[in-house]
Design a protein around this motif. Structure first.
Motif, PDB file in Angstrom:
ATOM      1  N   GLU A 152       0.701  -1.197  -0.024  1.00 53.75           N
ATOM      2  CA  GLU A 152       0.028   0.207  -0.046  1.00 53.75           C
ATOM      3  C   GLU A 152       0.900   1.126   0.050  1.00 53.75           C
ATOM      4  N   GLY A 180      -3.924  -2.278   2.757  1.00 52.00           N
ATOM      5  CA  GLY A 180      -2.793  -2.129   3.651  1.00 52.00           C
ATOM      6  C   GLY A 180      -2.905  -3.339   4.528  1.00 52.00           C
ATOM      7  N   GLY A 199       8.803  -9.351   3.036  1.00 50.77           N
ATOM      8  CA  GLY A 199       8.610  -8.052   4.055  1.00 50.77           C
ATOM      9  C   GLY A 199       9.663  -8.159   5.272  1.00 50.77           C
ATOM     10  N   VAL A 207       2.524 -13.459   9.535  1.00 52.46           N
ATOM     11  CA  VAL A 207       2.002 -14.392   8.354  1.00 52.46           C
ATOM     12  C   VAL A 207       2.098 -15.631   8.561  1.00 52.46           C
ATOM     13  N   LEU A 222      12.544 -12.379   4.472  1.00 54.47           N
ATOM     14  CA  LEU A 222      12.577 -11.477   5.331  1.00 54.47           C
ATOM     15  C   LEU A 222      13.871 -10.608   5.240  1.00 54.47           C
TER      16      LEU A 222
HETATM   17  P1  NAD Z   1       6.135  -4.963   5.819  1.00 56.33           P
HETATM   18  O1  NAD Z   1       6.601  -6.286   6.375  1.00 56.33           O
HETATM   19  O2  NAD Z   1       5.899  -3.844   6.648  1.00 56.33           O
HETATM   20  O3  NAD Z   1       5.201  -5.268   4.489  1.00 56.33           O
HETATM   21  C1  NAD Z   1       5.105  -6.236   3.453  1.00 56.33           C
HETATM   22  C2  NAD Z   1       3.808  -6.518   3.057  1.00 56.33           C
HETATM   23  O4  NAD Z   1       3.250  -7.000   4.121  1.00 56.33           O
HETATM   24  C3  NAD Z   1       2.980  -5.347   2.682  1.00 56.33           C
HETATM   25  O5  NAD Z   1       2.316  -5.495   1.478  1.00 56.33           O
HETATM   26  C4  NAD Z   1       1.938  -4.994   3.750  1.00 56.33           C
HETATM   27  O6  NAD Z   1       0.706  -4.351   3.395  1.00 56.33           O
HETATM   28  C5  NAD Z   1       1.711  -6.626   4.145  1.00 56.33           C
HETATM   29  N1  NAD Z   1       1.448  -6.647   5.592  1.00 56.33           N
HETATM   30  C6  NAD Z   1       1.601  -5.871   6.603  1.00 56.33           C
HETATM   31  N2  NAD Z   1       1.036  -6.264   7.741  1.00 56.33           N
HETATM   32  C7  NAD Z   1       0.431  -7.512   7.513  1.00 56.33           C
HETATM   33  C8  NAD Z   1      -0.020  -8.567   8.245  1.00 56.33           C
HETATM   34  N3  NAD Z   1      -0.434  -8.414   9.358  1.00 56.33           N
HETATM   35  N4  NAD Z   1      -0.288  -9.840   7.186  1.00 56.33           N
HETATM   36  C9  NAD Z   1       0.071  -9.863   6.233  1.00 56.33           C
HETATM   37  N5  NAD Z   1       0.614  -8.876   5.504  1.00 56.33           N
HETATM   38  C10 NAD Z   1       0.735  -7.782   6.045  1.00 56.33           C
HETATM   39  O7  NAD Z   1       7.579  -4.765   4.821  1.00 56.33           O
HETATM   40  P2  NAD Z   1       7.925  -3.641   3.933  1.00 56.33           P
HETATM   41  O8  NAD Z   1       8.303  -2.343   4.687  1.00 56.33           O
HETATM   42  O9  NAD Z   1       6.906  -3.699   2.849  1.00 56.33           O
HETATM   43  O10 NAD Z   1       9.454  -3.865   3.532  1.00 56.33           O
HETATM   44  C11 NAD Z   1      10.719  -3.817   4.102  1.00 56.33           C
HETATM   45  C12 NAD Z   1      10.892  -5.119   4.595  1.00 56.33           C
HETATM   46  O11 NAD Z   1      11.165  -6.242   3.916  1.00 56.33           O
HETATM   47  C13 NAD Z   1      12.559  -4.797   5.214  1.00 56.33           C
HETATM   48  O12 NAD Z   1      12.677  -5.569   6.227  1.00 56.33           O
HETATM   49  C14 NAD Z   1      13.456  -5.675   4.164  1.00 56.33           C
HETATM   50  O13 NAD Z   1      14.465  -6.411   4.610  1.00 56.33           O
HETATM   51  C15 NAD Z   1      12.277  -6.687   3.697  1.00 56.33           C
HETATM   52  N6  NAD Z   1      12.618  -7.280   2.513  1.00 56.33           N
HETATM   53  C16 NAD Z   1      13.062  -8.402   2.231  1.00 56.33           C
HETATM   54  C17 NAD Z   1      13.275  -8.876   0.952  1.00 56.33           C
HETATM   55  C18 NAD Z   1      13.693 -10.300   0.739  1.00 56.33           C
HETATM   56  O14 NAD Z   1      13.787 -10.752  -0.489  1.00 56.33           O
HETATM   57  N7  NAD Z   1      14.119 -11.078   1.698  1.00 56.33           N
HETATM   58  C19 NAD Z   1      13.174  -7.985  -0.070  1.00 56.33           C
HETATM   59  C20 NAD Z   1      12.544  -6.982   0.018  1.00 56.33           C
HETATM   60  C21 NAD Z   1      12.398  -6.356   1.294  1.00 56.33           C
END
Ligand code: NAD
Length: 477
Positions: A152, A180, A199, A207, A222
């Motif tokens: 989002e 979101g 994420g 999750v 992650l």
């Molecule tokens: P985030 O965990 O805040 O969000 C990721 C996704 O999860 C979004 O689409 C969000 O809407 C969704 N989300 C939020 N709450 C949720 C819930 N309770 N249940 C299910 N989905 C939910 O992460 P972010 O801020 O978007 O990304 C940054 C993080 O991601 C950093 O920690 C980074 O290291 C990690 N990351 C990892 C990789 C990888 O390939 N390992 C790649 C990119 C980013």
């Protein structure tokens, strides 16, 4: 900063969407090789055609994302992943014959590769196209249907993805769900056949908990603090340039960005000087430099500046590469490349993933101390080592776990399609890219074909007198 126009999907419609995809999967079965090729070709070509729309959308979402970075980190890897899968798909889909052993001769056994069914993909904001479409390519190559929830926080890109995928695929094959955290939580609670999440570690935990209710298998991509070790014999200017290039790409908002550097104590000042020179070479001016990406939003900007302020208050030495530009850069939501030298381990910068252009540098006395430092912390997503001597490199690689490794550079293991990409422990569970991604979204089904002669005949009751001899044969060494 952009506001989110993302439309939240009503929760009950999520279940209906899943049912529609599941019904279509049951009715149509696994897609043929030709169908999968058509799907991947369509996606590959759409990404190529829309490269400019993609760079525009991401630039608007970030309030300034370097266009070349988008081409290099979103458009190219997605195109390359599709091309890679298209070439290898016939081999990946082949049933694999396995030997049955003398005991079962003349039967045969094979592993059939089947799609899992309906896959849920949840994507983050930092590479919003790559991290949504690369898993989608793997899932489609494996013959699945997909529901995708992009972030989002990049609403224009999410809209573009929804439009592009809507034009390419019917809703019962690929559907985009926008919203979101609440929608994400509802999405993660759906009984998918596999849930693929990229994420933060904190959300990854939620999750996995939600998926456990349905016994839905998960892949968790992650974050974490990826260390970079400078070996005693590293070529410093080369190492510094490569570290700065990887660290400052996307302004450090990269899951595998070098998070902190460990350097031999006597080389500390050399590294500081070389890194500052490298950053200046890459970004000669920072003010209004379109090659230097902005921090995504107020929250992340405030988080990073607060972590720096805390380090400053704690007395850490802080070196901003361009302090004169800082005022104007703040207006652009940009933070100058910054080194934090010898920070205390209890500072936020040394406890939490940085996700910005700030690089802590710590000195070590013996290479084993650097290895012990990494090994005593949560297992990171990536590990980087710079140096020539194999013995040193092996000591670091054997002594400290990580999801992946690049030696004498940073980030690059991510873009080699044949290398599995994933974390370990708190930095992730499972992997994808290339054939590993295809397997992540496939079921390897064991099939045994009983031959015309059944040698197990001797193993049925009533047990005969030759049973001991046969048993001795079974128990042979
Ligand atoms: P985030 O965990 O805040 O969000 C990721 C996704 O999860 C979004 O689409 C969000 O809407 C969704 N989300 C939020 N709450 C949720 C819930 N309770 N249940 C299910 N989905 C939910 O992460 P972010 O801020 O978007 O990304 C940054 C993080 O991601 C950093 O920690 C980074 O290291 C990690 N990351 C990892 C990789 C990888 O390939 N390992 C790649 C990119 C980013």
């Amino acid at each position: 900063m952009p506001t989110s126009p993302a439309v939240a999907a009503p929760f009950e419609s999520l279940a209906a969407m899943l049912k529609r995809q599941r019904d279509a999967f049951a009715a149509e079965g696994a897609p043929s090789l030709d169908q999968r090729r058509a799907d991947l070709t369509g996606l590959r070509d759409a990404v190529k055609r829309q490269a400019h729309a993609i760079t525009d959308a991401i630039a608007a979402d970030f309030g300034g994302r370097a266009r070349h970075e988008t081409l290099l980190a979103e458009v190219w890897p997605v195109h390359a992943a599709a091309r890679h899968a298209l070439r290898r798909l016939p081999r990946w889909m082949q049933p694999k014959r396995v030997p049955v052993g003398l005991e079962f001769w003349p039967s045969r056994a094979e592993i059939l590769v089947q799609p899992l069914g309906v896959i849920g993909i949840i994507a983050p904001w930092n590479y919003p196209v790559n991290l949504a479409l690369a898993p989608l390519i793997a899932a489609l190559a494996a013959g699945n249907r997909v529901m995708l929830k992009p972030s989002e926080l990049t609403p224009r890109t999410s809209d573009l993805l929804a439009k592009m995928l809507g034009q390419l695929f019917p809703q019962d094959k690929v559907a985009v769900v926008q919203g979101g955290a609440e929608v994400g939580a509802a999405f993660a609670g759906l009984p998918f056949d596999h849930l693929f999440f990229t994420g933060s570690t904190a959300v990854g935990r939620k999750v996995m908990l939600a998926a456990a209710q349905n016994l839905t298998p998960v892949t968790l991509e992650l974050g974490g603090k990826s260390p970079c070790v400078i070996g005693p014999d590293a070529k410093m200017s080369e190492a510094a340039l490569r570290i700065a290039t990887g660290k400052l790409f996307n302004a450090g908002q990269t899951c595998i960005a070098p998070d902190y550097v460990l350097v031999p104590r006597e080389k500390l000042e050399d590294l500081v000087t070389a890194y500052a020179a490298a950053a200046k070479k890459l970004y000669p001016t920072l003010r209004g430099n379109a090659d230097y990406t902005a921090i995504l939003n107020d929250r992340h900007y405030a988080r990073l500046t607060a972590a720096l302020a805390e380090a400053r208050e704690a007395g850490a030495r802080i070196l901003s590469i361009d302090p004169a530009s800082e005022g104007e850069m703040a207006a652009e939501h940009k933070i100058a490349p910054t080194l934090v030298i010898e920070p205390r381990d209890d500072l936020t910068l040394m406890r939490e993933e940085i996700f910005g252009p700030i690089l802590p540098v710590k000195a070590y006395d013996r290479l084993d101390d650097a290895v012990a430092f990494i090994a005593s912390r949560p297992r990171p997503l990536a590990l980087y080592y710079f140096g020539v001597w194999a013995e040193h490199r092996e000591r670091v690689l054997a002594g400290a776990h990580s999801g992946g490794v690049t030696v004498n550079d940073v980030l690059t293991h991510f873009v080699v399609e044949d290398l599995p990409f994933g974390g370990i422990g708190p930095s992730g569970l499972g992997a994808y890219h290339g054939e590993t991604g295809f397997q992540t979204f496939s079921h390897r089904r064991a099939v045994y074909h009983q031959g015309p002669i059944d040698p197990k005949f001797f193993l049925r009751p009533p047990y005969s007198r030759i049973f001991p001899a046969i048993f001795r044969f079974l128990m042979r060494n």
